[in-house]
Structures are given as structure tokens and as C-alpha cells.
Motif scaffolding. Structure first.
Motif, mmCIF file in Angstrom:
data_model
loop_
_atom_site.group_PDB
_atom_site.id
_atom_site.type_symbol
_atom_site.label_atom_id
_atom_site.label_comp_id
_atom_site.label_asym_id
_atom_site.label_seq_id
_atom_site.Cartn_x
_atom_site.Cartn_y
_atom_site.Cartn_z
ATOM 1 N N LEU A 61 0.824 -1.199 0.000
ATOM 2 C CA LEU A 61 0.000 0.000 0.000
ATOM 3 C C LEU A 61 0.863 1.255 0.000
ATOM 4 N N ALA A 62 1.974 1.223 0.712
ATOM 5 C CA ALA A 62 2.854 2.384 0.739
ATOM 6 C C ALA A 62 3.452 2.665 -0.643
ATOM 7 N N ASP A 63 3.706 1.605 -1.404
ATOM 8 C CA ASP A 63 4.287 1.757 -2.740
ATOM 9 C C ASP A 63 3.238 1.899 -3.832
ATOM 10 N N SER A 64 1.964 1.822 -3.464
ATOM 11 C CA SER A 64 0.913 1.805 -4.490
ATOM 12 C C SER A 64 0.908 3.069 -5.341
ATOM 13 N N TRP A 65 1.237 4.208 -4.724
ATOM 14 C CA TRP A 65 1.220 5.440 -5.525
ATOM 15 C C TRP A 65 2.463 5.556 -6.393
ATOM 16 N N GLU A 66 3.495 4.785 -6.121
ATOM 17 C CA GLU A 66 4.620 4.716 -7.051
ATOM 18 C C GLU A 66 4.264 3.812 -8.225
ATOM 19 N N ILE A 67 3.478 2.775 -7.960
ATOM 20 C CA ILE A 67 3.087 1.842 -9.016
ATOM 21 C C ILE A 67 2.064 2.458 -9.960
ATOM 22 N N MET A 68 1.014 3.060 -9.405
ATOM 23 C CA MET A 68 -0.098 3.490 -10.250
ATOM 24 C C MET A 68 0.249 4.603 -11.245
ATOM 25 N N PRO A 69 0.970 5.673 -10.865
ATOM 26 C CA PRO A 69 1.307 6.686 -11.872
ATOM 27 C C PRO A 69 2.180 6.137 -12.997
ATOM 28 N N LYS A 70 2.983 5.119 -12.687
ATOM 29 C CA LYS A 70 3.814 4.524 -13.726
ATOM 30 C C LYS A 70 3.042 3.518 -14.568
ATOM 31 N N SER A 71 1.808 3.224 -14.158
ATOM 32 C CA SER A 71 0.983 2.249 -14.877
ATOM 33 C C SER A 71 -0.058 2.937 -15.743
ATOM 34 N N ILE A 72 -0.936 3.700 -15.119
ATOM 35 C CA ILE A 72 -2.082 4.250 -15.842
ATOM 36 C C ILE A 72 -1.867 5.690 -16.295
ATOM 37 N N PHE A 73 -0.708 6.258 -15.947
ATOM 38 C CA PHE A 73 -0.278 7.531 -16.505
ATOM 39 C C PHE A 73 0.896 7.248 -17.440
ATOM 40 N N ALA A 112 9.257 -0.673 -14.714
ATOM 41 C CA ALA A 112 9.447 -0.471 -13.276
ATOM 42 C C ALA A 112 8.162 -0.730 -12.512
ATOM 43 N N ALA A 113 7.034 -0.279 -13.056
ATOM 44 C CA ALA A 113 5.744 -0.497 -12.400
ATOM 45 C C ALA A 113 5.430 -1.981 -12.308
ATOM 46 N N LEU A 114 5.657 -2.710 -13.391
ATOM 47 C CA LEU A 114 5.352 -4.142 -13.397
ATOM 48 C C LEU A 114 6.267 -4.899 -12.443
ATOM 49 N N ALA A 115 7.541 -4.570 -12.440
ATOM 50 C CA ALA A 115 8.475 -5.251 -11.547
ATOM 51 C C ALA A 115 8.103 -5.022 -10.087
ATOM 52 N N LEU A 116 7.686 -3.809 -9.762
ATOM 53 C CA LEU A 116 7.354 -3.494 -8.368
ATOM 54 C C LEU A 116 6.072 -4.196 -7.936
ATOM 55 N N VAL A 117 5.044 -4.205 -8.786
ATOM 56 C CA VAL A 117 3.798 -4.844 -8.389
ATOM 57 C C VAL A 117 3.968 -6.364 -8.309
ATOM 58 N N ASP A 139 -3.181 -10.806 -7.775
ATOM 59 C CA ASP A 139 -3.115 -11.367 -9.123
ATOM 60 C C ASP A 139 -3.715 -10.390 -10.126
ATOM 61 N N LEU A 140 -4.895 -9.860 -9.798
ATOM 62 C CA LEU A 140 -5.543 -8.922 -10.710
ATOM 63 C C LEU A 140 -4.762 -7.624 -10.829
ATOM 64 N N TRP A 141 -4.100 -7.206 -9.756
ATOM 65 C CA TRP A 141 -3.292 -5.997 -9.827
ATOM 66 C C TRP A 141 -2.130 -6.192 -10.805
ATOM 67 N N VAL A 142 -1.493 -7.366 -10.759
ATOM 68 C CA VAL A 142 -0.415 -7.655 -11.705
ATOM 69 C C VAL A 142 -0.946 -7.619 -13.132
ATOM 70 N N HIS A 143 -2.083 -8.253 -13.374
ATOM 71 C CA HIS A 143 -2.676 -8.239 -14.716
ATOM 72 C C HIS A 143 -3.021 -6.815 -15.147
ATOM 73 N N TYR A 144 -3.507 -6.016 -14.219
ATOM 74 C CA TYR A 144 -3.902 -4.637 -14.506
ATOM 75 C C TYR A 144 -2.703 -3.816 -14.967
ATOM 76 N N VAL A 145 -1.610 -3.903 -14.232
ATOM 77 C CA VAL A 145 -0.404 -3.167 -14.591
ATOM 78 C C VAL A 145 0.166 -3.694 -15.908
ATOM 79 N N ARG A 146 0.112 -5.002 -16.087
ATOM 80 C CA ARG A 146 0.650 -5.617 -17.300
ATOM 81 C C ARG A 146 -0.116 -5.155 -18.546
ATOM 82 N N ILE A 147 -1.446 -5.116 -18.479
ATOM 83 C CA ILE A 147 -2.199 -4.745 -19.679
ATOM 84 C C ILE A 147 -2.029 -3.259 -19.997
#
Length: 250
Positions: free
Chosen positions: A82-94, A150-155, A182-190
Motif C-alpha cells: 500500500l505504501a508503494d501503491s502510488w509509485e506503481i499506479m502513476p507509472k501504470s495508468i499515466f 518499473a511499475a510491473l516489476a514493483l507490483v 493477481d488482478l493488480w499484476v494483470h492490470y499493470v501488465r495490460i
């Protein structure tokens, strides 16, 4: 200022809500910040993980709640995720700090992606330094790819950690934790595949050449493979299979 208001769902768009999922931590965290802007994020996260968690889509029924209060390793793994979630999401959906998603969903056309990036949510109007950041050229594509990797590796790292920590968690909690990550990994991957395909095509349209055409075709093919893998995943109950996809579409 006397009060604050927070959005908790996407209304009629997708009916996605922070309730009944780990995203509830966003709402309780917002409430905590509203009361004390100096509060530590880590304290907000740990306070939320000490409370019962509702099983996703349960409708909030008390009997569908589970607790991880006695799961020290799991709470630590979830807190880190959860602490890293905001590092993951901007690199995924932005893309390079700029909005690529449509209400947290993958844009369904190249035109839609361009609208999100440049017309509807263009960053240049607010931050002139963003001018040219999305230029359809090799330099943009070269910066985009490491961001998505980076986003995929972190998630994936957090998914491995959380799933490993669920070994002693009873049902329905264990299945929910596995499915969520599992779904979060798929989400970042797609999103990674979609962004690569969109920008490869943008570059090809701006600079038609054999090399850009070949790369655009390859990225579109990878996106098609990823879409098929995601569709197959959603057709099967997650507890019937390993949480990580059998197909590595990267």
C-alpha cells in the motif's frame, strides 16, 4: 476551510468503488488526513490493516469480513504494498506523469488515448514544462518503456510477498488476497502493453519507416496476446490456478 469531500467511486461509469476492497484504506486515510494533515502515511495504513476487511463484492455483510490482526507477516507485506501503491499506479495508468487511462480503464482506441493525454487531461495547461514530453518519437518511447517496466516489476514483487505471507490465513481472506494481487499484476501488465502499443503506433504515424512499422506491428501483436491472456484469466476462478499467469506476455 470547514470540511472536505472525497470521491469514493466512479459512479455510473464502471461502478468501481473503494468500499469492500483494500482501496478502503484510501478513504480512511483521507479521513485521517482531513483531521490531521501531519499524520504519517504508515500510521494510517497500519490502523486500517488492524480493522476487519470485507470480502470483495460481498455487499458489506458482517459474516464476509475477515481479520489479519494476528497475521504479522501479512500486515507487513500489505503495508509495504500500500505504501508503494502510488509509485506503481502513476507509472501504470499515466504516461510520463500525464493521464493515459479513462476512469481507471484502458483506453479502447488510439484516438481515446490521445484525447486523454492531450485534449481532456493535457498537463501542459497546468505545467508548461510538460511541453513536448509526449512527442511521438523515439526519445519518448525510450523513456516510456522503463517507466512501465518499473511499475510491473514493483507490483510483481509485492504480489509475491503478499501471497507468500497468506500461507496461514484462513478463507475467505487467503483467496481474496491472492486474487487482489493477481488482478493488480494483470492490470499493470495490460496497461504496460497498451501504452507501448499506442506510442509505437504514434511514432510510426509521425515517422513512417520500415523500422517503426515493424515495431508497431510487434507491439500490437503483444497487446493482442496480453488481451487474450487477461480474458482467459477472467474466465477462470482464481483459486483454481496459480496466482501468476502461466503466460508471460512481456
Amino acid at each position: 476551510m470547514e470540511g472536505v469531500i472525497a470521491r469514493t467511486d466512479w459512479e455510473v461509469i464502471s461502478d468501481g468503488s473503494v468500499f469492500d476492497t483494500l482501496n478502503f484504506a484510501n478513504l480512511t486515510g483521507f479521513a485521517g488526513l482531513a483531521q490531521n494533515p501531519a499524520v504519517e502515511t504508515a500510521d494510517l495504513i497500519m490502523a486500517q490493516l488492524g480493522a476487519p476487511i470485507w470480502t470483495a463484492l460481498s455487499g458489506g455483510l458482517d459474516e464476509d469480513r475477515f481479520s489479519i490482526a494476528d497475521q504479522t507477516d501479512l500486515r507487513a507485506a500489505l503495508a509495504a504494498a500500500l505504501a508503494d501503491s502510488w509509485e506503481i499506479m502513476p507509472k501504470s495508468i499515466f504516461v510520463l506523469r500525464q493521464v493515459f487511462h479513462e476512469d481507471c480503464m484502458v483506453p479502447d482506441t488510439l484516438r481515446k488515448a490521445n484525447m486523454m493525454l492531450e485534449e481532456i487531461h493535457g498537463l501542459v495547461e497546468w505545467d508548461p514544462s510538460a511541453m513536448g514530453a509526449l512527442a511521438p518519437n523515439e526519445a519518448t518511447f525510450a523513456v516510456l518503456c522503463p517507466e512501465k517496466d518499473a511499475a510491473l516489476a514493483l507490483v510483481e514483487r509485492h504480489a509475491d510477498s503478499v501471497v507468500s505471507a497468506t500461507a496461514s490465513l484462513s478463507e475467505p481472506g487467503r483467496s481474496q488476497m491472492i486474487e487482489t494481487f493477481d488482478l493488480w499484476v494483470h492490470y499493470v501488465r495490460i496497461f504496460r502493453l497498451c501504452a507501448r502499443a499506442c506510442f509505437a503506433v504514434r511514432t510510426m504515424l509521425a515517422s513512417p519507416a520500415d523500422a517503426t512499422r515493424v515495431r508497431a506491428g510487434a507491439e500490437i501483436a503483444s497487446l493482442d496476446t496480453g488481451r487474450a491472456a487477461l480474458a482467459a484469466r477472467l474466465e477462470h476462478h482464481p483459486t483454481k490456478r496459480n496466482y501468476r499467469s502461466d503466460e508471460d506476455v512481456r
